[in-house]
Design a protein around this motif. Structure first.
Motif, short mmCIF file in Angstrom:
data_model
loop_
_atom_site.label_atom_id
_atom_site.label_comp_id
_atom_site.label_asym_id
_atom_site.label_seq_id
_atom_site.Cartn_x
_atom_site.Cartn_y
_atom_site.Cartn_z
N SER A 1 1.22 7.17 5.18
CA SER A 1 1.24 7.98 3.85
C SER A 1 2.16 8.56 4.13
CB SER A 1 0.12 9.18 4.09
OG SER A 1 -0.04 10.20 3.97
N ARG A 2 2.71 9.12 5.54
CA ARG A 2 3.84 9.99 5.52
C ARG A 2 5.53 9.21 5.33
NH1 ARG A 2 2.93 14.51 9.12
NH2 ARG A 2 5.29 14.26 9.29
N VAL A 3 5.46 7.06 5.66
CA VAL A 3 6.30 7.23 5.04
C VAL A 3 6.87 6.93 3.45
CG1 VAL A 3 7.58 4.66 5.27
CG2 VAL A 3 6.70 5.74 7.01
N ILE A 4 5.57 6.67 3.20
CA ILE A 4 5.49 6.87 1.28
C ILE A 4 6.23 8.36 0.70
CG2 ILE A 4 4.21 7.28 -0.89
CD1 ILE A 4 2.78 4.87 0.44
N ASN A 5 6.14 9.21 1.62
CA ASN A 5 5.95 10.53 1.35
C ASN A 5 6.98 11.12 1.71
OD1 ASN A 5 3.83 11.42 -0.20
ND2 ASN A 5 2.40 10.85 0.96
N ARG A 6 7.97 10.03 2.47
CA ARG A 6 9.46 10.63 3.12
C ARG A 6 9.04 11.52 4.00
NH1 ARG A 6 10.93 8.55 -2.62
NH2 ARG A 6 11.53 6.94 -2.25
N ARG A 7 7.78 11.99 4.71
CA ARG A 7 8.16 13.07 6.30
C ARG A 7 8.31 12.31 7.19
NH1 ARG A 7 5.04 16.74 3.54
NH2 ARG A 7 3.71 16.39 1.78
N ASP B 1 10.77 1.02 8.97
CA ASP B 1 11.43 0.16 8.20
C ASP B 1 10.08 -1.21 8.62
OD1 ASP B 1 13.86 0.27 8.57
OD2 ASP B 1 14.09 -0.10 10.30
N ALA B 2 9.19 -1.13 8.54
CA ALA B 2 8.13 -2.16 9.36
C ALA B 2 7.43 -1.89 7.63
CB ALA B 2 7.48 -1.89 10.30
N VAL B 3 6.94 -0.11 7.13
CA VAL B 3 5.95 -0.12 6.45
C VAL B 3 6.62 -0.50 4.98
CG1 VAL B 3 5.06 1.78 5.11
CG2 VAL B 3 4.66 1.58 7.67
N GLU B 4 8.62 0.38 5.22
CA GLU B 4 8.80 0.11 3.78
C GLU B 4 9.54 -1.89 3.55
OE1 GLU B 4 10.42 1.97 1.87
OE2 GLU B 4 10.77 3.95 2.97
N ARG B 5 9.17 -2.34 4.70
CA ARG B 5 8.70 -3.81 4.06
C ARG B 5 7.67 -4.56 3.57
NH1 ARG B 5 11.73 -5.17 8.52
NH2 ARG B 5 9.81 -5.18 9.94
N ALA B 6 6.99 -3.72 4.17
CA ALA B 6 5.12 -4.48 3.82
C ALA B 6 5.24 -3.78 2.40
CB ALA B 6 4.32 -3.63 4.85
N TYR C 1 4.19 -2.94 -4.18
CA TYR C 1 4.36 -1.19 -3.85
C TYR C 1 5.23 -0.55 -4.09
CZ TYR C 1 2.17 3.12 -2.84
OH TYR C 1 1.95 5.08 -3.30
N GLU C 2 4.65 0.44 -5.54
CA GLU C 2 5.84 1.99 -6.24
C GLU C 2 5.63 2.65 -5.29
OE1 GLU C 2 7.25 0.69 -9.89
OE2 GLU C 2 7.87 -1.41 -9.97
N ARG C 3 6.18 3.61 -4.88
CA ARG C 3 5.73 5.28 -5.22
C ARG C 3 5.81 5.77 -6.25
NH1 ARG C 3 9.56 4.16 -0.36
NH2 ARG C 3 9.05 5.47 1.24
N ALA C 4 4.49 6.81 -6.59
CA ALA C 4 4.19 7.87 -7.37
C ALA C 4 6.16 8.14 -7.74
CB ALA C 4 2.92 7.71 -7.14
N VAL C 5 5.82 9.21 -8.83
CA VAL C 5 7.15 10.20 -8.35
C VAL C 5 6.62 11.18 -8.80
CG1 VAL C 5 8.80 7.84 -9.09
CG2 VAL C 5 7.23 8.90 -10.77
N GLN C 6 5.37 11.75 -9.60
CA GLN C 6 4.68 12.55 -10.39
C GLN C 6 4.79 13.63 -9.35
OE1 GLN C 6 3.50 12.63 -13.30
NE2 GLN C 6 2.84 14.28 -13.71
N GLY C 7 6.00 14.61 -10.23
CA GLY C 7 5.72 16.03 -9.27
C GLY C 7 6.96 15.98 -8.45
#
Length: 332
Positions: free
Chosen positions: A20-26, A35-40, A46-52
């Protein structure tokens, strides 16, 4: 199958909270783990949601209609996709860019646009770019490549061609003593315009053009100050690196008792709507505002969606708009 946080966590071997922290770039995630999460995410599609999420637009020249026009067009293109732009006035080379990023980076920032900000400087502080890369936040530039040399998308008006168009126009009108007022040394668009000007003059056998180049601030006052110097050097025509500078040149010419265009011709640069209504209407080289904004917006949407985008500088051709501030060279 729909890919979610649980699947990504399992593939990367980390907790769902970390994903969750990686997806939200925290903050708070080690680079190797990120890197491991981004690679997975990439492997699972998986594509990040961009809403808001926010897109920060850094620019110095908020009072210049060209930059506000570009920012508004970017905002209009991104809004239907759930992205909200935030205009951040900054002084290129200062600390404001870093301060803005620090203030909003945990608010859901999706991307950054450097609209003639630190990306225009040869000696810009690269810390803010490093922060963005560490957090996997994409960024693009307008009218200037980045000082750190990292290849990212940049959308620029061809500044050399812009100066060449102005010189060719004035040369056809019979002018030979053509001067230029450009921005400060080390400002990449200003340097490119000077190179285009000197090269165009040289093609016409005018090899001493550099003595007729004045560096000043991108303001009315800068143009006015340069006008006196260039008239003292015998210039009968002046190419300005912005429309504001060109208006300052006209003011300076008139205060010295000369007339435009009967005695001195003036060409601006940017081509905003207001130049149609100046007195006289300004001959200018128009930047392709709509195409620049479209290129930036399309690139941002791809980057935020995790898709690859060609890196490097993409040049757009400007257009000469002839109005009433240029005329034949004086005969005496």
């Amino acid at each position: 199958m729909k890919v979610g946080i649980t699947e990504i966590a399992g593939r990367a071997g980390v907790s769902e909270a970390t994903v969750s922290r990686v997806i939200n770039r925290r903050q708070g995630v080690a680079e190797r783990t990120r890197d491991a999460v981004e690679r997975a995410m990439a492997e699972l599609g998986y594509e990040r949601a961009v809403q808001g999420q926010l897109v920060a637009v850094f620019t110095e020249h908020v009072s210049n209609p060209f930059f506000t026009d570009v920012a508004e067009r970017i905002e209009s293109a991104l809004a239907p996709h759930g992205l909200k732009t935030v205009l951040c006035p900054v002084f290129p080379g200062g600390v404001q860019e870093r301060d803005y990023i620090s203030a909003i980076i945990d608010k859901g920032i999706a991307a950054v646009v450097f609209l003639s900000a630190s990306n225009t400087l040869d000696d810009a502080d690269t810390e803010v770019y490093e922060i963005l890369r560490t957090r996997r936040i994409p960024y693009v530039g307008v009218n200037g490549e980045f000082a750190d040399g990292v290849p990212v998308p940049v959308f620029s008006t061809d500044d050399r061609l812009a100066a060449e168009l102005a010189v060719e126009h004035l040369h056809r009108l019979g002018h030979r003593a053509i001067g230029m007022v450009s921005g400060p040394t080390g400002n990449r668009p200003a340097d490119q315009r000077v190179r285009g000007f000197v090269d165009a003059m040289a093609r016409h056998g005018l090899t001493d053009a550099e003595r007729l180049v004045i560096r000043q601030s991108y303001t009315v006052e800068g143009g006015q100050a340069a006008a006196g110097t260039l008239l003292g050097l015998g210039a009968t025509a002046i190419v300005a690196a912005s429309d504001f500078m060109a208006l300052g040149v006209i003011r300076g010419v008139r205060r010295l008792g000369r007339s435009v265009p009967e005695e001195v011709s003036v060409v601006g640069y940017d081509g905003t709507l207001i130049t149609e209504f100046t007195d006289p209407p300004l001959t200018t080289v128009r930047q392709p505002t709509e195409r620049l904004a479209h290129g930036v917006s399309r690139s941002l949407l791809d980057l935020v969606g995790g898709r690859e985008v060609p890196a490097g500088e993409l040049l757009f051709d400007p257009e000469l708009v002839v109005r009433s501030t240029t005329g034949p060279a004086p005969t005496t």
